[in-house]
Design a protein around this motif. Structure first.
Motif: not given
Length: 331
Positions: A296-315
């Motif tokens: 897998g491109y990210y070795n099967g890792r979830s995108l949730k943590e990164s998405q949550d960070l993006l939303k927290k910063a207002g994006f």
């Protein structure tokens, strides 16, 4: 009464404005006229907080080209730098609080370690210059993640090696790993129209393989901006920069929905796929896709943590469907 030809109120305002400008931190952005660096600059300039917090220095090879001159008109300082020369990089980085670094692959040049050399040079100078936040556009080490099964994807491996080097010398850093570019489908004609009017997407892997898609020109800057806003939370972290995982089936379904065109997926054998792309790059692109299939491109890792960070910063990340709608005229 006037002070130096100004009324006291205006003089006071100008004094405060000058003080604020002097307090601005400097961020140096490599690849300023490229997709990633350009996205970073746009995101900072368009953000109410970051545009006041940072002055921008853009690094590009040719400061005279139109794209560079357009940045100059927006108040971006432009500097030309040779990434093979540490002396040149000292001049480019000096005074910087933050640095965004993207390295460029030596596509098709077998055995080139240019990305590794350039990345290490910038890291060394960032360390010497006391840079407080180095944000590096990184990727995973394919050779390492597959235990040597796939060892011809240098544009992943060398970025991962630069990341490890940055960590080893102790520069305060955040690592942003961009996903699979949505623009690949529009810029490189990956969806090809046949004589029957059907658009074919051909890959050397199955249609259920997971592609973490990103609108790189729009969204790389959002992830970098998020790391600037949330520096203390993101130091030492890997941020996975993608909207979400898409299968080829979904990619085609949404393409049909937006364009009204008929599509089909075709899985082709590795040798046939390689034959479409001459030289070492064919092997590299093949193994790149085999890596996406497994592990897998990210070795099967979830995108949730990164998405949550993006939303927290207002994006919010751009979806594939939104990207298609915005670029309909170029499809």
């Amino acid at each position: 009464m006037t002070v130096n030809g100004c009324s006291p109120a205006i003089h006071s305002y100008l004094s405060i404005r000058g003080t604020l400008h002097a307090m601005s931190k400097l961020i140096t952005v490599f690849g300023a006229t490229g997709q990633q660096g350009g996205s970073v600059i746009r995101s900072i300039l368009q953000d109410d907080i970051l545009s006041k917090e940072f002055k921008i220095r853009g690094i590009t090879r040719d400061t005279s080209k139109p794209a560079a001159q357009a940045l100059l008109k927006q108040g971006v300082e432009l500097v030309s730098a040779d990434m093979n020369s540490k002396e040149s990089l000292v001049k480019a980085i000096q005074g910087s609080h933050s640095v965004f670094l993207v390295t460029t692959p030596a596509w098709g040049v077998a055995g080139s370690d240019a990305e590794l050399v350039h990345g290490k040079n910038v890291a060394d100078v960032a360390k010497e210059s006391d840079v407080q936040h180095l944000i590096f556009s990184s990727l995973l080490d394919v050779t390492k993640e597959t235990a040597g099964r796939l060892k011809h994807v240098p544009h992943f491996d060398q970025k991962a090696q630069v990341e490890q080097y940055i960590r080893s010398i102790g520069v305060p850093a955040t690592f942003i790993l961009p996903g699979y570019f949505m623009g690949n489908y529009t810029s490189f004609g990956m969806l090809r129209k046949g004589d029957d009017g059907v658009y074919t997407l051909a890959y050397p892997i199955g249609q259920d393989s997971q592609f973490p898609l990103i609108d790189i020109a729009s969204d790389m800057g959002k992830f970098v901006a998020a790391s600037l806003k949330l520096r203390s939370e993101t130091l030492g972290a890997q941020i996975l920069a993608a909207a979400e995982y898409y299968t080829a089936t979904r990619i085609l379904a949404e393409y049909e929905e937006v364009t009204g065109r008929k599509t089909q997926f075709m899985q082709i054998d590795p040798e046939t796929y390689k034959s479409f792309i001459p030289g070492p790059m064919g092997e590299e692109m093949l193994e790149n896709h085999l890596f996406i299939e497994k592990p897998g491109y990210y070795n099967g890792r979830s995108l949730k943590e990164s998405q949550d960070l993006l939303k927290k910063a207002g994006f919010q990340a751009t979806s594939w469907k939104s990207f298609l709608e915005e670029n309909k005229s170029t499809l």
